[in-house]
Scaffold this motif. Structure first.
Motif, mmCIF file in Angstrom:
data_model
loop_
_atom_site.group_PDB
_atom_site.id
_atom_site.type_symbol
_atom_site.label_atom_id
_atom_site.label_comp_id
_atom_site.label_asym_id
_atom_site.label_seq_id
_atom_site.Cartn_x
_atom_site.Cartn_y
_atom_site.Cartn_z
ATOM 1 N N CYS A 1 0.904 -1.169 0.170
ATOM 2 C CA CYS A 1 -0.137 -0.002 -0.065
ATOM 3 C C CYS A 1 0.825 1.143 0.184
ATOM 4 C CB CYS A 1 -0.850 -0.338 1.378
ATOM 5 S SG CYS A 1 -2.218 -1.200 1.119
ATOM 6 N N LEU A 2 1.878 1.183 0.719
ATOM 7 C CA LEU A 2 2.883 2.427 0.592
ATOM 8 C C LEU A 2 3.852 2.523 -0.398
ATOM 9 C CD1 LEU A 2 3.827 1.954 4.660
ATOM 10 C CD2 LEU A 2 2.181 3.519 3.504
ATOM 11 N N THR A 3 3.865 1.527 -1.368
ATOM 12 C CA THR A 3 4.624 1.924 -2.604
ATOM 13 C C THR A 3 4.221 1.716 -3.813
ATOM 14 O OG1 THR A 3 5.219 -0.756 -2.452
ATOM 15 C CG2 THR A 3 6.655 0.640 -1.338
ATOM 16 N N VAL A 4 2.902 2.142 -3.922
ATOM 17 C CA VAL A 4 2.104 2.079 -5.126
ATOM 18 C C VAL A 4 1.936 3.474 -5.668
ATOM 19 C CG1 VAL A 4 0.915 -0.248 -4.910
ATOM 20 C CG2 VAL A 4 -0.027 1.880 -4.133
ATOM 21 N N ALA B 1 14.675 -5.791 11.661
ATOM 22 C CA ALA B 1 16.442 -5.707 12.007
ATOM 23 C C ALA B 1 16.647 -4.475 12.695
ATOM 24 C CB ALA B 1 17.384 -5.827 10.976
ATOM 25 N N GLU B 2 16.099 -3.373 12.335
ATOM 26 C CA GLU B 2 16.187 -1.914 13.036
ATOM 27 C C GLU B 2 15.342 -1.521 14.156
ATOM 28 O OE1 GLU B 2 16.699 1.231 9.918
ATOM 29 O OE2 GLU B 2 17.651 -0.095 8.660
ATOM 30 N N GLY B 3 14.646 -2.303 14.494
ATOM 31 C CA GLY B 3 13.663 -2.203 15.449
ATOM 32 C C GLY B 3 12.663 -1.097 15.394
ATOM 33 N N ALA B 4 12.167 -1.105 13.914
ATOM 34 C CA ALA B 4 11.097 -0.303 13.567
ATOM 35 C C ALA B 4 9.804 -0.814 13.438
ATOM 36 C CB ALA B 4 11.599 0.250 12.132
ATOM 37 N N LEU B 5 9.835 -2.240 13.317
ATOM 38 C CA LEU B 5 8.533 -2.901 13.527
ATOM 39 C C LEU B 5 8.497 -3.811 15.082
ATOM 40 C CD1 LEU B 5 8.059 -4.304 9.921
ATOM 41 C CD2 LEU B 5 6.288 -2.990 11.331
ATOM 42 N N ALA C 1 9.682 2.555 -4.711
ATOM 43 C CA ALA C 1 8.912 1.318 -4.716
ATOM 44 C C ALA C 1 9.770 0.360 -3.542
ATOM 45 C CB ALA C 1 9.721 0.459 -6.057
ATOM 46 N N ARG C 2 10.503 0.799 -2.753
ATOM 47 C CA ARG C 2 11.282 0.167 -1.629
ATOM 48 C C ARG C 2 11.103 1.099 -0.611
ATOM 49 N NH1 ARG C 2 15.153 -3.675 -2.566
ATOM 50 N NH2 ARG C 2 15.149 -3.802 -0.553
ATOM 51 N N LEU C 3 11.047 0.583 0.730
ATOM 52 C CA LEU C 3 11.036 1.266 1.811
ATOM 53 C C LEU C 3 12.296 1.571 2.708
ATOM 54 C CD1 LEU C 3 7.483 0.871 3.139
ATOM 55 C CD2 LEU C 3 8.092 2.439 1.932
ATOM 56 N N ALA C 4 12.602 2.417 3.082
ATOM 57 C CA ALA C 4 14.018 2.596 3.881
ATOM 58 C C ALA C 4 13.936 3.920 4.522
ATOM 59 C CB ALA C 4 15.112 2.224 3.179
ATOM 60 N N PRO C 5 14.760 4.256 5.797
ATOM 61 C CA PRO C 5 14.690 5.327 6.130
ATOM 62 C C PRO C 5 14.836 6.582 5.263
ATOM 63 C CG PRO C 5 15.752 4.033 7.894
ATOM 64 C CD PRO C 5 15.605 3.496 6.377
ATOM 65 N N GLY C 6 13.965 7.322 5.184
ATOM 66 C CA GLY C 6 13.950 8.718 4.225
ATOM 67 C C GLY C 6 13.163 8.558 2.821
ATOM 68 N N THR C 7 12.815 7.187 2.716
ATOM 69 C CA THR C 7 12.068 7.062 1.500
ATOM 70 C C THR C 7 10.762 7.867 1.146
ATOM 71 O OG1 THR C 7 11.236 4.975 2.097
ATOM 72 C CG2 THR C 7 13.360 5.064 0.685
ATOM 73 N N LEU C 8 10.102 8.122 2.461
ATOM 74 C CA LEU C 8 8.753 8.728 2.221
ATOM 75 C C LEU C 8 8.946 10.155 2.934
ATOM 76 C CD1 LEU C 8 6.519 5.934 3.060
ATOM 77 C CD2 LEU C 8 6.819 6.937 0.871
ATOM 78 N N GLU C 9 10.195 10.670 2.948
ATOM 79 C CA GLU C 9 10.322 11.906 3.830
ATOM 80 C C GLU C 9 9.620 13.072 2.737
ATOM 81 O OE1 GLU C 9 11.748 14.144 6.692
ATOM 82 O OE2 GLU C 9 12.590 12.165 6.390
ATOM 83 N N GLY C 10 8.729 13.725 3.621
ATOM 84 C CA GLY C 10 8.249 14.936 2.862
ATOM 85 C C GLY C 10 6.594 14.622 2.279
ATOM 86 N N ARG C 11 6.188 13.330 2.357
ATOM 87 C CA ARG C 11 5.088 12.578 2.055
ATOM 88 C C ARG C 11 4.199 12.575 3.394
ATOM 89 N NH1 ARG C 11 4.497 10.334 -3.151
ATOM 90 N NH2 ARG C 11 6.316 10.454 -4.154
ATOM 91 N N ARG D 1 6.376 5.599 9.258
ATOM 92 C CA ARG D 1 7.419 6.521 10.187
ATOM 93 C C ARG D 1 8.564 6.127 10.047
ATOM 94 N NH1 ARG D 1 5.841 9.227 14.962
ATOM 95 N NH2 ARG D 1 8.302 9.196 15.016
ATOM 96 N N TRP D 2 8.837 4.930 9.884
ATOM 97 C CA TRP D 2 10.301 4.485 9.635
ATOM 98 C C TRP D 2 10.888 4.936 8.433
ATOM 99 C CZ3 TRP D 2 11.986 0.010 6.076
ATOM 100 C CH2 TRP D 2 13.068 -0.270 6.312
ATOM 101 N N ALA D 3 10.055 5.145 7.509
ATOM 102 C CA ALA D 3 10.475 5.533 6.019
ATOM 103 C C ALA D 3 10.640 7.197 6.046
ATOM 104 C CB ALA D 3 9.432 5.030 4.993
ATOM 105 N N GLY D 4 9.985 7.726 7.168
ATOM 106 C CA GLY D 4 10.115 9.372 7.266
ATOM 107 C C GLY D 4 8.798 10.058 6.821
ATOM 108 N N ALA D 5 7.621 9.444 6.459
ATOM 109 C CA ALA D 5 6.225 9.974 6.318
ATOM 110 C C ALA D 5 5.716 10.925 7.687
ATOM 111 C CB ALA D 5 5.388 9.086 5.722
ATOM 112 N N THR D 6 4.998 11.820 7.207
ATOM 113 C CA THR D 6 4.065 12.350 8.150
ATOM 114 C C THR D 6 2.685 11.503 8.551
ATOM 115 O OG1 THR D 6 4.870 14.750 8.287
ATOM 116 C CG2 THR D 6 2.611 14.169 9.095
#
Length: 341
Positions: A136-139, A297-301, A145-155, A175-180
């Protein structure tokens, strides 16, 4: 070994406890000693026959789970024996593949290394919810197409039903990917859980001015909507959508037909995107598996009350009660404890 099985569609009474020999893995397969089995709405719906296709074979329920690989078949590295793993779509296309049993055979792709010291409870709660949330977050048009810290920054992401299992995973991944992250819930208790998951803003969708509240929180609108009830929320989704937004809907809670305001959807080039994990393209599933594992692995889930997802545990011989709990919309994650160390 013990296994839960059903041979006809129906209520929880069709689930019975069986004794089977421990199976041997074939080529390309791993055998997993299941520790915890996760229960999702798709599991009871399949048992009821609501999503069934063709004749029903003897079926072990439950798509998700976690455990330890204890044997491998031809073509699989022996080094995988002993791996702690999380399981996804275990029962899809495999009558004896469900996780409500002590040992399960799976294609090795469906057994993913459980990172670090992540719990078996977390592993059993990934699968359907986390991979659905990832899709849902990558369409979105122009989105990652991938999620990582910063990939949804500003969204900005709106998660409908932030106290549900998919909603919880979507909040944490966004949140992990930087979205509001804005989420809608139906009451104070669910609002607390959504905040624990990491939502920046929580709105009661039953409020008459819910759309106005969201617009005041995010004046430029929402770019991605993770939607559980499109028939109910279509008007709100359109009202808060930013230009070129996407509404990614993964369930039909509240009804199976949507009435869309055509002009209001056309003007912002709003896209309605269906999401069903069973038919998500292979490359997108692979991306989801990799990103979900990285988030773990990063403790985000996380799972548990402190992560906004209370856990409800049942023993294997009470799998029927676990199904009934999910069917009854129990808030949190329902798990079946299959075996101990």
């Amino acid at each position: 070994m013990k296994a839960i099985v059903y041979t006809q569609h129906g209520g929880t009474g069709v689930l019975t406890l069986a004794e089977w020999p421990v199976p041997e893995p074939g080529a390309g397969e791993v055998r997993v000693r299941v520790r915890v089995s996760g229960v999702n709405p798709t599991d009871w719906k399949t048992r009821q026959g609501l999503t069934a296709v063709g004749e029903l074979a003897e079926q072990v329920p439950n798509q998700d789970g976690s455990g330890v690989i204890d044997a491998v078949g031809e073509g699989v590295s022996p080094a995988r024996v002993g791996e702690r793993v999380w399981l996804w779509l275990a029962a899809f296309g495999r009558p004896h593949g469900g996780t409500a049993q002590e040992y399960v055979l799976l294609p090795e792709r469906n057994a993913v290394v459980l990172p670090g010291d992540a719990s078996y409870e977390l592993g059993a709660a990934l699968g359907v919810p986390a991979l659905t949330a990832h899709r849902c977050l990558t369409v979105a048009d122009g989105g990652p197409a991938r999620l990582a810290p910063g990939t949804l920054e500003g969204r900005t992401v709106l998660v409908a039903g932030g106290a549900g299992a998919v909603g919880n995973a979507a909040i944490q991944l966004a949140r992990w990917a930087g979205a509001t992250v804005v989420t809608t819930v139906s009451g104070a208790r669910k609002a607390e859980l959504a905040k624990a998951a990491g939502a920046h803003h929580v709105v009661n969708y039953r409020d008459e001015d819910a759309a106005q509240q969201i617009r005041e929180l995010v004046p430029d609108g929402v770019g991605i909507v993770v939607e559980v009830s499109p028939a109910v929320n279509a008007g709100l989704d359109v009202a808060v959508a930013a230009p070129n937004a996407v509404v990614a809907f993964y369930a039909n809670n509240g009804g199976d037909a949507i009435t869309l305001p055509v002009r209001a959807s056309m003007a912002p080039n709003l896209r309605w995107q269906g999401v069903l994990l069973y038919t998500v393209p292979d490359d997108a599933v692979a991306n989801g598996i990799a990103d979900v594992s990285a988030a773990v692995a990063e403790g985000a889930l996380r799972v548990g009350e402190e992560a906004g997802l209370p856990l409800h545990r049942y023993p294997l011989d009470r799998t029927g009660e676990a199904h009934a709990a999910v069917e009854g919309n129990t808030v949190g994650k329902v798990l079946v404890e299959v075996s101990a160390d």
